[in-house]
Structure formats: structure tokens, C-alpha cells
Design an enzyme around this catalytic site. Sequence first.
Site, PDB file in Angstrom:
ATOM      1  N   ARG A 149      39.475  36.261  43.185  1.00 25.78           N
ATOM      2  CA  ARG A 149      38.523  36.941  44.059  1.00 25.78           C
ATOM      3  C   ARG A 149      37.135  36.311  43.965  1.00 25.78           C
ATOM      4  O   ARG A 149      36.446  36.166  44.968  1.00 25.78           O
ATOM      5  CB  ARG A 149      38.482  38.437  43.712  1.00 25.78           C
ATOM      6  N   TYR A 179      42.367  37.547  52.576  1.00 19.27           N
ATOM      7  CA  TYR A 179      43.304  37.394  51.456  1.00 19.27           C
ATOM      8  C   TYR A 179      42.697  37.744  50.089  1.00 19.27           C
ATOM      9  O   TYR A 179      41.528  38.041  49.999  1.00 19.27           O
ATOM     10  CB  TYR A 179      44.020  36.044  51.479  1.00 19.27           C
ATOM     11  N   GLU A 180      43.538  37.778  49.086  1.00 18.97           N
ATOM     12  CA  GLU A 180      43.171  38.288  47.743  1.00 18.97           C
ATOM     13  C   GLU A 180      42.656  39.717  47.807  1.00 18.97           C
ATOM     14  O   GLU A 180      41.771  40.101  47.031  1.00 18.97           O
ATOM     15  CB  GLU A 180      42.119  37.384  47.089  1.00 18.97           C
ATOM     16  N   GLY A 181      43.231  40.516  48.697  1.00 18.48           N
ATOM     17  CA  GLY A 181      42.736  41.870  48.936  1.00 18.48           C
ATOM     18  C   GLY A 181      41.719  41.836  50.050  1.00 18.48           C
ATOM     19  O   GLY A 181      40.663  41.203  49.920  1.00 18.48           O
TER      20      GLY A 181
END
Lengths: 600, 600
Positions: free
Chosen positions: B296, B440-442
Site C-alpha cells: 500500500r 488495487y491493494e484495496g
Amino acid sequence: MPSYTPPVRDTRFVLDHVVGLDRYSNRPGFTAASADVVTAVLEEGGKFVAEVLFPINHSGDQQGCTRHADGSVTTPDGFKDAYDRFVESGWATLSAPEQFGGQGMPHVVATAFEEYMISSNMAFAMYPGLTHGAIAALLAKGSQEQKEKYVPRMVSGEWGGTMNLTEPQCGTDLGLIKTRAEPGGDGSYAITGTKIFISSGEHDLTSNIIHLVLAKTPGAPDSSKGISLFVVPKYLVGDDGSLGARNAVTCGSIEHKMGIHANSTCVMNYDGATGWLVGEENKGLAAMFIMMNAARLGVGLQGLGVAEVAYQNAVIYAGDRRQGRALTGPAQPGEKADTLFVHPDVRRMLMEGKALTEGLRALCLWGALQVDLSHHAEDEAERQLADDLISLLTPVIKGYGTDKGYDIATNAQQVYGGHGYIAEWGMEQYVRDARIAMIYEGTNGVQAMDLVGRKLAQNGGRAIQALFKLVGDEIAVASSADATRDFALRLDRALKDLQAATMWFMANGMQNPNHVGAGAHSYMHLMGIVATGLMWLRMLTAAQAQLAAGEGDAKFLEAKTITARFFAERILPDAGALRRKIEGGSDSLMALEPEMFAAA
Amino acid sequence: MPSYTPPVRDTRFVLDHVVGLDRYSNRPGFTAASADVVTAVLEEGGKFVAEVLFPINHSGDQQGCTRHADGSVTTPDGFKDAYDRFVESGWATLSAPEQFGGQGMPHVVATAFEEYMISSNMAFAMYPGLTHGAIAALLAKGSQEQKEKYVPRMVSGEWGGTMNLTEPQCGTDLGLIKTRAEPGGDGSYAITGTKIFISSGEHDLTSNIIHLVLAKTPGAPDSSKGISLFVVPKYLVGDDGSLGARNAVTCGSIEHKMGIHANSTCVMNYDGATGWLVGEENKGLAAMFIMMNAARLGVGLQGLGVAEVAYQNAVIYAGDRRQGRALTGPAQPGEKADTLFVHPDVRRMLMEGKALTEGLRALCLWGALQVDLSHHAEDEAERQLADDLISLLTPVIKGYGTDKGYDIATNAQQVYGGHGYIAEWGMEQYVRDARIAMIYEGTNGVQAMDLVGRKLAQNGGRAIQALFKLVGDEIAVASSADATRDFALRLDRALKDLQAATMWFMANGMQNPNHVGAGAHSYMHLMGIVATGLMWLRMLTAAQAQLAAGEGDAKFLEAKTITARFFAERILPDAGALRRKIEGGSDSLMALEPEMFAAA
């Protein structure tokens, strides 16, 4: 794959309760738009675009246009057939004057249909859209002979039209154009030069394309005061209307763009092409602005149209996709997970989409009514008021509408998570398509400068004063009713921010015009918020009145009420921040020397 | 075509005056980073990426990756060669531990280099980026045997790594995964299932790819508490390190995406592939979060990296392109038109780019220092403070950083006008590439919920109190100096907005957690503004001190001073609007029934 349902119910609500179309039904210019006919246009028109244009939107994006070695351009599979059906069904002729074969519908009705067409297929809608702009310029400035020769077959859709302004070295600054027009002695001119970014410049949809081209005559002033407008048909047209020789205008290449792949964006080479002056020599810019103003409202509508279809699909996805649980505990305990609807942050994105698309729809249609009234109002005062308001708000509808259209499309894509980034899901196309609307027909920065540099001060500030009075009067009425008071008071705060920002420009602009330029973009957004807020005040008032009377669809009207509240709580607060930014002035913006920008 | 110059001077300024790297030079974990070495990394590393990775960025986007019938994937022309040079030059090993063949540089230095790599070629940077995430998880949770078997050759760059989380039916909600791991009786498991959106899942850059895969063992709880992590190499690895049989994991297809075309985004099919448990059974999510948190921060850095290169090119274009005249009269009367630099609205976009890229650079590097300190600080209190701060700010750096990265890239494209929309100019790629970082990555909505739903309340709010104290203390000091007082007082107003919003959550969140969820995204931005504001306060303070002492490059320091003022005037005002939105609560967001969203 995405879907699309024309928002006929909302359009109808806006026409009835924001625009008040029925009040104008007996006036010249509105007589063709009886309630039945308008309903038929919305329903049948919506059906047509959803069934014929929407299915080729994604495939058209993926395939794009193809230029062949001979300079001809083929549109994507299905476009020619869809265009033929579009013409045969009469959708091309909606708002054109009856004397040239049009149906004479008011602009506001054509605008409602145009939104649906853009939502279905923005790249397709640009082909007839450019033709309409060219028709408008020919009707306003062309000779009687030019009108008779070109306009009827452009109205019918048999021929297309284009606008040729931009050249490699100039877009905004048209005083720099190099394209030359040499008089031929017979009333014609030989046009030579290169135009770029010409939307619909060459394609296979129509048997002829009527180019309107800016060029300079010999000895013309070396500025925007030396620009003339010419009509240059792809095929010369005989006096009997027959197509003659191929003119010396060719498509040199088509651009590879971020989006709107199915619309051909052409480099057009004029090699002594035969053209004829439209209107007066050196007055081309004024003629072009007739096209441009109509086109800018049309581009604002693109912001709405793409946002609407993107929003609709995000709503559907939020109801289909199950992921996680509501913060308040499982909403659907029988399922493995809840739908995305339970998540407040997904709701935030959807509610912003709803509040802004419905607000912009009302603003676009109300703006279109002002265009109609500016031509057809009963007395001069009413005509002038309408003209003032739409002149003032054209850059706002274009600039704010397309900035927000892009935001909404981006948020709609975001609702899809990773799938939003994948081409086959269709959402990323909407972001790519929406992006161009912030750029062409004058970038949104140019719109902002048009607003603060020209429109605000025109006629001693008559237009902005008219807007203040309009909004202020409606706030005063709404403040006295329980159902609308809270919204009215919040809108009043935003109006006061707009007024204060306007005063700040007046107080500081003379001393340093950069102070006005520095706040222009924020001001455009501030006015967009207030204007959209006025639309929501009208929608809220109408919804409350109908709910109180037990009329209408209660769920639809409750949604309007709740969404108005959302607008007040989540969008109006930006007004205060925009005002503060404007009041920061230009000092910190203008202080850096160019070489001081780099951090490297 | 775009260009790229690594902003070494600014990185250096941040390391010296915001991060204060020299204060840590004698500590464990920092000893490899002597001033000379850091300078060499920045200068030589910047040179390498600009010369080797940047030239294949645009061509990589245009060509994309190719999957062949046998499931193999070829990266775009030049990528394999560039990767080989990347490995040979040692850039892959920068921050890896020395015991596994790394150079043991602190994370903050590796982060500075990583920014340059992203700016040069984001799609390329993702290949080693994913490998680093996989290394981190193996080092944290893997057995000694796993570490020795896999890590050294991943550190060297000989092998790649991936993260396999997402499946068609689940992304955020990993409790829904269906991939199964059946024990083979010999300590291995047979992994079966389909993973999607696997970045760098299959490619031709490395001789082996070490997949880290989430799966469920038989009888595991049917929730996120039943997930285990497995290591699944593409080629099985013998005890002597030799490559053995091809494992039963294949790339089923690659996605056609909006951007990052040169990174292969794969559907990975596991058909009884042999894997080994990493860490404890059913504790896979915790192991995955080790990768995720590092990832993140890396994605936040992507927001900065893409924004920086887009901004740089907009600055260059603004100096090259001549269009129109300054509002105050011709600035370059000898030319046909002035450069875009004279236009305040172009300046607005450039100054936003400058204020945010420089602010985010400082925030990313300061955040990276906290990662280092959380491992290497001298006492437990300092270690914990660093860990608290970076835990709190990780979702902010990811969410705010990538939202702003996209805005900056969009504005940079806007400066180009129509040319910004054309692929060959290279600007539209930056917008398309930047877009994925918000997803992406949450998604950024997930980041916002991580911030308000988890990080705020952890340990009784210890982290947020630490942030308030940090910012408040520095404001108190800066308020007492003439040169920084105005900025400090403005930042204090934003801090008070953040504190008030935090209190509002505390007062209202217990009663209805949706009130917190509804304000989460605004809160993430509000904290982003305050955190970036703290960075600008430090930069302003340092610039003023140096100017007063007659040290440093005066133009550079004046630019810092002016840009700090711009930040205060143009970015801090949003804090008040965000607070008001948060205090609006969730009622209007949550009120609509799903079927009430549609306007149709």
C-alpha cells in the site's frame, strides 16, 4: 457488459417541474412540442438509441475507425447501418427548422433526446452533433443560396458537417492560423492549409461532408480579426443538388486517442480546395462562435450523458456484487455477503452520481429552454433575460458539467473495483470518453476565462445580476415554507459565497487582472454549484408539493427529497472552500519564474 | 514525446530537512546509508531508470504483453533486456537484508529510488515491486528452509514473486475465497482454484516465479479466519536450488486493461499445484497483510511517481507552447504569442502539481522513515511511535496519494489541450496508468474504512493522538517565528478541522457506525491535507532558515516558500469543506432503497 435505460421519467419530471415546458406550448417555436409528441420523442427516441446505438458502443471503442491508403475512413462495424436507421427514422431532423425539412421541435426537447444518444454512444452522437453545429452556422451567416444548397440535405442526415478551426500551432489562439484562402475571381476561393483534431472529418456514413473552415484571405489582419469562414464541400454540389467533382480536401491521418475511438478525429489537408465565403470577410470568428456556443452546450451535455450511463451501471453493479457486511451487522444474513449497497462509501459515490446527474440534467434542459426563449420569448425583456442567462451559463454548463461528468464516470468505475479497470466490463471506456469533453470546444480553463473575463462584465454585469436575482427570489420563496427552508438557507449560503467572490473580482480585477484569472476555475465551479443548487431547489419544491398532495410516484419523489438533502450536505459545502481559494488571489500562482517549477 | 528528469535535488532536500536522515546514520539499519552512498543511489539510480526504463515506457504501453497458446507471456520489446540490466546493475537488491544478498539500505532510501523507477516506467516497476512484497512475507512468516530456498534468488532478481489473493467472486472480502489446499501427507499441499488480477503473474523476465497464494485447507472456518498462505513456485526447486518440474500453475489469460499495459495482469489457474504452507494454518490473512501494508505504501508512491513525470512534462509544454497573451499585456511582444506560463489557470494546474508532488514526496519519504524506525529505533517508545504513525498514515498515503496522483496527471494532460488526448504525446498514458493505483491493494474506499474503522480506534486512539501532538507541537514552534507564522496558523485551522471531525466520529460512531463510514473518504482526505501540510511546514521552515543564513540555492528555496504559500491558500481551504461533509453524517447517504437510485 454495461446496459442503458433512458431516464425518461426523470426527463419528464424536469420538463414538467423545472423547465415548465407546458407554459410555453402556445408560443412560436414550441407549437410542435405538444405533450403527446414530447412523450413520444422521449420514449421512442430513448428506445431507438438503446436498441440501435448502445449495442455498438463498446465494439466501436474496441475496433475504432480505419483510414485506408486512399484517405477514406471506415467507421466501426455497424455504424453505417445504425446511421442509416437513424436517418430513416427521422431522428436527425428533430429540432431543425421546418422550412429546411426539420421537425421544428424546440431545442429543449432535442436536448433531452441528445442526452440519451450520448449515453448510448457518445462517439456516434458526435457525427450528427457536428452536422448540427455546421447547420447552425450556415443558417445564421450563410447566403440564401448556400442555405438552399447545403442545409436541407444536412438536416435530413444525407450529408454531414464539420468544424475546422484547430491547426498544429494553434487551438485556443485562432489568431495564429495559417490556412490561406485565395480568391479565384469567380466568387470561390482556393483553400490551402492543414487542420487537425477535426471530429468526423472523414467517414463513410454520409454521401457528402460539408466542411466549415477558418482561413485567412490575402492581406487580412494578422490576428483573430483577420479570420474568415468558408464552406468547403467534400464533393462539389451542382445547382441541381447533384454531387460533382471530388474537392481537394483529404484526410491525411486519423489520431490515436485516449477515447471516442469510434469517431474519426482527422488531420485534414486542404490543397487548394474550392470553398466559398460564409458571411463577411474577416468576420469568421463571430460566425464560428455561433457554432461554438451551441457546441459548448452540447459538450456540457456529453458530461451528463456519459456520467448517466456510467452511474446507471454502477448502481446495477452495487446491487449485484456481494462483498463484506454492513457496518451495522449482516443485512442479508442468508447470503454469504451483503451487496455493495450496504457500504456507506459506495453509497457516497452513488449519491454523488445521482445528485449531480439529476442536477445537471435539470441545468442542461433549463439552459436549452433559455436558448429557445432567447429566440421565441414574447417580449424583448424576456428574450434578453434568457439570452443573458444562457450566455453566462454556457461556460458553466460546459466546464462544470464536464469536470463533474469525468468525476462521476471515475467514481462509477471505482464502484466496480478491479473489474472497473478491465476493458470488457465497459466502465473504463466511459472515463476515457468523458475525458475529452473537458478539453475540446475550448478547454475548461478557457471556459472559466470566458466566464470571468467576458461574460461577467458584459452589459455592466446585467447577466450576473439577473442570476443573483433569480436564485435569490426563489430562495426567498422557499425559505418561507417548512419543507424547503433548510435547503433554501443552505443554498443561500452558497449564493452569498458566489456574490462575495464576484465582489472580490470587481474590487481586485482592475488592479491586477491575474487576480480574476487565478480564481476563474474555482468561480466556474462555484457558479456551477449554485446553478445546480437552484435546480435542486426546484426539484425539491415540486417533489414536496406532489407528496403533500398525494400525487405522483411516492418513491420517486422521496428519492428527490433525500437526494436534495444529500446535495445540501455533501456538495454545497464546497462553495465556501472555493470562495476562500478565489480570495487568495494570484500572488502565489504568478510568482515563480518558469525555471523554478522543476523540482529536479 | 515526454521526457523525465529524476528530481534528485528535491529528494535530497527532503531527506536532509524533512526526514533528517543524517540524524540516524549511526543506528542499526541505517549504517549502509552514508551520505555519499545515498547521493550515489539517487544520482546513479535516477540516471539508470531515465536511460534504461523510461525509453520503453510508451512503447511498452502501446505494445502490451502477449500471452501465447502454451500459456507463456512475453513482455513488450526491450523489457527483458532492461530487466537484465536492472539485475546486473544491482538495483534489485537495494533494501534487502545483507544476509540474503541485499545491500541493507534503509527503506527510506529504497523508496526514493522506487519513486524514480515508477516515474520512468510504472508497469516495469511493478515486476520487482511484487517480488519485494513476496520477499517481505517470506522473511516475516516463512520457515528458515523457505527463506533459504527462495529469498536469495528473489533478492538478486533472478526469480520473481507474486501475490495471489483475488478470485472472481471476491476481492476485498477474502473470506469468500474458494481456492482449496489439500494436504499431500508429505508436508506439501495440492492447490486448486482460480485467481484473477494477478500482477506479474506470468512473464519472461525471470527464470522462476514464486507465487504466494491464499487458499483454504479442508475444514477451515468459512470466513477470513480460515485462510492460509502457501508458497507455490512456477518451477519446483530442488534442495540444491536447481529448477525441477513445471508446477501445475498456468496463466489462463491476460486482461485487457485501461493502463499499465506492459505489466501482465493474469488469470492464474492452479490445478493441483504443489505448494507449502507459509506460517501457521488459518493465519494467512495476517501474513498477507505484511505484504499488503508494504504494497500500500508502494501504491501511494505510484500516485506520486506518475504525477511527478506528468507534472514535469506539463511544465515543459507550458514553456514551449505559445497561445494567447498575458492578461496584463503581451509578456513576449517579439513573439506571435506568449507561452502558456502567462495564463493564471495554467499556473493553477502547475502549482497544484508542484505543491502536491513535493508534499507527497516528503510524506512518502517521511513515512518510509517511520517504517525504518519501527524496526530500528533506539528505544521502545520511539519504535512504537513510528509504528503507530505509519500504521495510521498507510491508508492515507495510499488513498490520498493516489487520488491526488490521478488529479495531477489529469491536470497535466489538461495543460496539453487537445494534444493531451492523443496517444503519441504520451500524457494520456499517465492518466490511464495512475487510475489503477486508486483501485488495487484495496480500493481507496477500503483504505478510508481501514483508517476510520480500524486505525483510529486502535490502542485507545494512541496513534491519532500522537499525530495531533506531532502536528500541534510543530505548529506551536512555527507560530512563534515571523517567517512561518502565517502558514502555521492556517495549518492549525486544518488541524482543528481534523480534530473536530475525529471528535464527531467518537460522539456519533457508537450510535451508528454508518456515520463514520459515510465520512471515511472525506476524513482520509482531511488527514492527507494535514499530513501534507506538516511536510510543507517543515519544508518552509528549512527554506526560510537557509535563506536567512544565505545558504543553499536561493531560487530553489524561494520556490519552496512560494509553493508553501500556494498550498496554504489553495489546498488547505478544502479542510473546512471536508469537515462539514463529515458532520453531515450518513442519513441522506443510507436512506434510499436500492431501487430508488435509478432515475429511469
